[in-house]
Structures are given as structure tokens and as C-alpha cells.
Design a protein around this motif. Structure first.
Motif, short mmCIF file in Angstrom:
data_model
loop_
_atom_site.label_atom_id
_atom_site.label_comp_id
_atom_site.label_asym_id
_atom_site.label_seq_id
_atom_site.Cartn_x
_atom_site.Cartn_y
_atom_site.Cartn_z
N TRP A 87 0.85 -1.19 0.00
CA TRP A 87 0.00 0.00 0.00
C TRP A 87 0.88 1.24 0.00
CZ3 TRP A 87 -1.89 2.96 4.70
CH2 TRP A 87 -2.85 3.94 4.33
N PHE A 88 0.91 1.97 -1.12
CA PHE A 88 1.58 3.26 -1.18
C PHE A 88 0.65 4.30 -0.55
CE2 PHE A 88 3.90 1.12 -4.61
CZ PHE A 88 5.20 1.57 -4.39
N ALA A 89 1.16 5.05 0.41
CA ALA A 89 0.32 6.00 1.13
C ALA A 89 1.07 7.29 1.39
CB ALA A 89 -0.14 5.40 2.46
N THR A 90 0.34 8.39 1.43
CA THR A 90 0.92 9.62 1.94
C THR A 90 1.11 9.48 3.45
OG1 THR A 90 -1.18 10.71 2.41
CG2 THR A 90 -0.30 10.94 0.17
N HIS A 91 1.89 10.37 4.01
CA HIS A 91 2.05 10.34 5.47
C HIS A 91 0.73 10.63 6.17
CE1 HIS A 91 6.21 9.92 4.56
NE2 HIS A 91 6.66 10.27 5.74
N ALA A 92 -0.10 11.48 5.59
CA ALA A 92 -1.40 11.78 6.20
C ALA A 92 -2.30 10.55 6.18
CB ALA A 92 -2.07 12.94 5.46
N GLN A 93 -2.28 9.80 5.08
CA GLN A 93 -3.08 8.57 5.02
C GLN A 93 -2.58 7.55 6.03
OE1 GLN A 93 -2.42 7.89 0.82
NE2 GLN A 93 -4.51 8.53 0.27
N LEU A 94 -1.27 7.43 6.13
CA LEU A 94 -0.70 6.50 7.10
C LEU A 94 -1.04 6.93 8.52
CD1 LEU A 94 1.11 4.09 7.77
CD2 LEU A 94 3.09 5.61 7.55
N ALA A 95 -0.97 8.24 8.78
CA ALA A 95 -1.31 8.74 10.11
C ALA A 95 -2.77 8.48 10.44
CB ALA A 95 -1.02 10.24 10.19
N GLY A 96 -3.65 8.55 9.43
CA GLY A 96 -5.06 8.26 9.67
C GLY A 96 -5.27 6.83 10.10
N ILE A 97 -4.60 5.89 9.45
CA ILE A 97 -4.69 4.49 9.85
C ILE A 97 -4.13 4.30 11.25
CG2 ILE A 97 -3.85 2.16 9.35
CD1 ILE A 97 -6.00 3.08 7.43
N ALA A 98 -3.00 4.95 11.51
CA ALA A 98 -2.38 4.84 12.84
C ALA A 98 -3.29 5.44 13.91
CB ALA A 98 -1.02 5.54 12.85
N ARG A 99 -3.93 6.56 13.59
CA ARG A 99 -4.80 7.22 14.57
C ARG A 99 -5.97 6.33 14.96
NH1 ARG A 99 -5.26 12.02 16.62
NH2 ARG A 99 -3.55 12.78 15.33
N ASP A 100 -6.44 5.52 14.02
CA ASP A 100 -7.54 4.61 14.33
C ASP A 100 -7.17 3.65 15.45
OD1 ASP A 100 -9.10 5.76 12.36
OD2 ASP A 100 -8.69 4.21 10.85
N GLN A 101 -5.87 3.36 15.57
CA GLN A 101 -5.43 2.42 16.60
C GLN A 101 -5.55 3.01 18.01
OE1 GLN A 101 -4.94 -0.52 15.03
NE2 GLN A 101 -5.32 0.85 13.28
N LEU A 102 -5.63 4.34 18.08
CA LEU A 102 -5.76 4.97 19.40
C LEU A 102 -7.09 4.62 20.06
CD1 LEU A 102 -4.33 8.52 18.61
CD2 LEU A 102 -3.22 6.71 19.93
N ASP A 103 -8.07 4.22 19.26
CA ASP A 103 -9.38 3.86 19.81
C ASP A 103 -9.44 2.42 20.30
OD1 ASP A 103 -10.34 6.40 19.19
OD2 ASP A 103 -10.93 5.80 17.16
N ARG A 104 -8.39 1.63 20.03
CA ARG A 104 -8.38 0.25 20.49
C ARG A 104 -8.18 0.19 21.99
NH1 ARG A 104 -3.50 -2.54 17.72
NH2 ARG A 104 -2.57 -0.65 18.62
N PRO A 105 -8.78 -0.77 22.66
CA PRO A 105 -8.44 -0.96 24.08
C PRO A 105 -7.00 -1.43 24.20
CG PRO A 105 -9.80 -2.77 23.28
CD PRO A 105 -9.79 -1.73 22.19
N THR A 106 -6.32 -0.96 25.20
CA THR A 106 -4.92 -1.36 25.39
C THR A 106 -4.86 -2.79 25.88
OG1 THR A 106 -4.96 -0.46 27.62
CG2 THR A 106 -4.16 0.99 25.87
N SER A 107 -3.79 -3.46 25.53
CA SER A 107 -3.57 -4.84 25.97
C SER A 107 -2.09 -5.09 25.96
CB SER A 107 -4.27 -5.82 25.01
OG SER A 107 -3.64 -5.79 23.75
N PRO A 108 -1.62 -6.17 26.57
CA PRO A 108 -0.18 -6.44 26.55
C PRO A 108 0.37 -6.54 25.13
CG PRO A 108 -1.27 -7.83 28.17
CD PRO A 108 -2.37 -7.13 27.41
N GLU A 109 -0.47 -6.96 24.18
CA GLU A 109 0.01 -7.11 22.80
C GLU A 109 0.21 -5.77 22.11
OE1 GLU A 109 -2.56 -8.85 24.09
OE2 GLU A 109 -1.35 -10.67 24.36
N THR A 110 -0.38 -4.69 22.65
CA THR A 110 -0.27 -3.39 21.99
C THR A 110 0.70 -2.47 22.71
OG1 THR A 110 -2.15 -2.52 23.27
CG2 THR A 110 -2.62 -3.52 21.12
N SER A 111 1.50 -3.00 23.59
CA SER A 111 2.50 -2.18 24.27
C SER A 111 3.83 -2.92 24.26
CB SER A 111 2.07 -1.89 25.72
OG SER A 111 1.92 -3.09 26.44
N ARG A 112 4.88 -2.15 24.41
CA ARG A 112 6.22 -2.75 24.40
C ARG A 112 6.92 -2.45 25.72
NH1 ARG A 112 8.50 -1.30 18.33
NH2 ARG A 112 6.94 -2.46 17.19
#
Length: 322
Positions: free
Chosen positions: A297-322
Motif C-alpha cells: 500500500w503506497f500511502a501519503t504520510h497523512a493517510q498513514l497517520a489516519g490508519i495509525a490514529r484509528d489504533q488509538l481507539d483500540r483498548p490497550t492490551s499487553p500485545e499493543t504495548s512494548r
């Protein structure tokens, strides 16, 4: 970042007498304060990419042009011409190559560059690419007072919006530098993402003094920037030291690893650096290599940031933290 531009030193340590005290004598509160001021937080890599892609590719170009010498008060026609090449020759070559592959990209442009070359700035947006803020005149923001830094970034937003009709949603700080006030300025001015820091291979949320900010970071890295390999300045020790085809091998390895991981391959280039004939060849071969995979998937940084921002709505779990 930019060619002929060296990383400027960070701000003097603040807090107590740290500014005049050797770092090895700092109390723990001082060095902990510095390391926790701006850090990487929650990783924002999605479980799947749009269009069923295995990996994302985010190409970016810093259209600095004449602003590097101008920033430093250098007005020699020779130095200015070196930057002018990016507008006169390099940018057009880059745009034609991107069109060939149907690859949207992000162009981070200092406002002065856009004022010097407004048709170029409008062309970026008109051809489906993103334009992002890259300072006013590629200023060294770590040498500025907080109010001056804020004023210049705000003026840059206004200028790019007026020229292109598109308000930038992302910023790449000049020279990838952060002053003590940069993060708060970015947040106050309403940017969706930053692309200046280097704490991960993948997008993450920026944390300020332990508190999540909601700001998406699309990290950069010197090994994925053309300028360190190809910069030339005859009056100091900066010299090209890597063959273009060696750089191609490095970038291919970076992409291949990102593809195996299902992650992001982010690249930073400059029209007046990569736009030369022998260097554009390696970008074309790199894009051939990437496109051959199909599920990218070729994306602009804004498009990539939009996908990344969607992850902020996920509930946190051990798998989503380092």
C-alpha cells in the motif's frame, strides 16, 4: 532533513544548574527529566493494511531548495543554484516517476520554498500528493525562542494553505530537531501527526512527560534519508561517501524487512539530492522492486497517520504495548 545540513545541537539542559554542570554530575532528576520529556508511547501498527496489503510504503520528499543557504545567510549564486536545481529539474523528475508507479507521496516544504515556487507547491496537491509543513525558511528551531518558533510554524501553515488551497495536517521539523517547546507548539497548532523523531520503525503515539498526547509519530531515520549519503560541501568535511547502488541495497534491505514484518517502509528524500540522473535511477529501481511485490500500500504520510490514529481507539492490551 536536508542536504548540506548538519544536525544542530539540542537545547542546553534546563532545570537547576544543569546548563553549567557536566552531564556526569547531573542529579538523577535532571537526566530522567530530559529522557522523559518526549518519548515513544503506544505502537500504532494496524492488524491489517488497506487493500489487503502486507506492508505500507510512505515516500516523502523535503523540498528545501534555496532555503538551506538562505537560512544561514548565504546568498552566493552558486549555493542558491544548488538548491534551485531541486525546483528547476529534480521535482519534475520525481513527480513523473511517482506518476509512473501511481505512488502518492508527501512533500514537506518550507514556506519560503513555496513562495519562491508556488506553481510547484500547487502541482504537488494537484497531482494527488500531500504537502506538509517544514518550517518557514528551514530555520534551526533549537536556537529560537518559543514564541518565535510558534510564529514561524503558524506563518508556514497559513502560507501553504493560501498557496495550495489545502491546509497541512502534518509537520516535519527543519533538520528533524525538537526544541523544548516544539511538541507543545505542534499540539497547540492542531497537527495530526509529526514526522521528525526516530524511536521506532513503525508509527507510534508521542508521549510528553509520561502523558499520551494523541499525536501520531511517523518515524524517520538517517539510513532512510538520501542527504547523509550524497551531500557535498566543498568548504568543510561533508562529502558524498556512498555509491548510489550501495544506497539502493540498503533501502531494498530496509523495505524487505518491513515487508516481512508487515510494517512500514518510510523514506525521506530531497528533489535537489535524489533528482540527479544517476540517483534517480536507484529510486526507479527501488520502486520496481517494491511494486513487484504487488501487495503493498503506497500511502501519503497523512493517510498513514489516519490508519495509525484509528489504533488509538483500540483498548490497550499487553500485545499493543512494548
Amino acid at each position: 532533513m536536508s542536504a548540506n545540513d548538519q544536525p544542530s545541537p539540542g537545547p542546553a539542559p534546563s532545570g537547576g544548574d544543569a546548563g553549567s554542570t557536566p552531564s556526569w554530575q547531573w542529579p538523577e532528576s535532571v537526566w530522567r527529566g530530559h529522557t522523559s520529556a518526549v518519548t515513544a508511547g503506544r505502537p500504532l501498527l494496524p492488524s491489517r493494511w488497506p487493500q489487503g496489503a502486507r506492508a505500507a510504503v510512505a515516500l516523502s520528499f523535503d523540498s528545501d531548495h534555496e532555503t538551506i543557504p538562505l537560512r544561514d545567510g548565504e546568498t552566493s549564486p552558486g549555493r542558491l543554484a544548488q538548491g534551485e536545481y531541486g525546483a528547476r529539474v529534480g521535482a519534475g523528475r520525481v513527480l513523473r516517476l511517482l506518476e509512473r508507479y501511481g505512488a502518492p507521496a508527501t512533500f514537506f516544504m518550507p514556506a519560503v520554498s513555496a513562495l519562491l515556487h508556488p506553481d510547484e507547491a500547487r502541482r504537488y496537491v494537484g497531482e494527488g500528493h500531500e504537502i506538509g509543513v517544514h518550517g518557514w525558511i528551514h530555520e534551526r528551531n533549537t536556537l529560537l525562542a518559543a514564541d518565535d518558533e510558534r510564529t514561524l510554524i503558524a506563518r508556514a501553515i497559513e502560507t501553504l494553505t493560501e498557496i495550495t488551497g489545502s491546509r497541512p495536517t502534518g509537520i516535519r521539523t527543519p533538520s528533524w530537531d525538537f526544541s523544548d517547546s516544539t511538541l507543545q507548539t505542534i499540539l497547540d497548532l492542531g497537527f495530526d501527526y509529526d514526522s521528525s523523531l526516530m524511536a521506532d520503525d513503525e508509527p507510534y503515539e508521542v508521549v510528553a512527560a509520561g502523558e499520551p498526547t494523541g499525536l501520531v509519530e511517523i518515524p524517520v531515520e538517517w539510513i532512510r534519508d538520501d542527504a547523509p549519503y550524497f551531500t557535498m560541501d566543498r568548504f568543510n568535511s561533508v562529502r558524498p561517501y556512498t555509491r548510489p547502488r550501495d544506497v539502493l541495497e540498503i533501502w531494498k534491505d530496509e523495505f524487505d524487512a518491513a515487508y516481512r514484518d508487515g510494517g512500514v517502509f518510510q523514506l525521506t528524500m530531497h528533489p535537489h539530492v535524489i533528482g540527479h540522473r544517476s540517483r534517480l535511477v536507484i529510486l526507479r529501481e527501488l520502486l520496481d522492486h517494491i511494486a513487484a511485490h504487488g501487495d503493498v500500500w503506497f500511502a501519503t504520510h497523512a493517510q498513514l497517520a489516519g490508519i495509525a490514529r484509528d489504533q488509538l481507539d483500540r483498548p490497550t492490551s499487553p500485545e499493543t504495548s512494548r
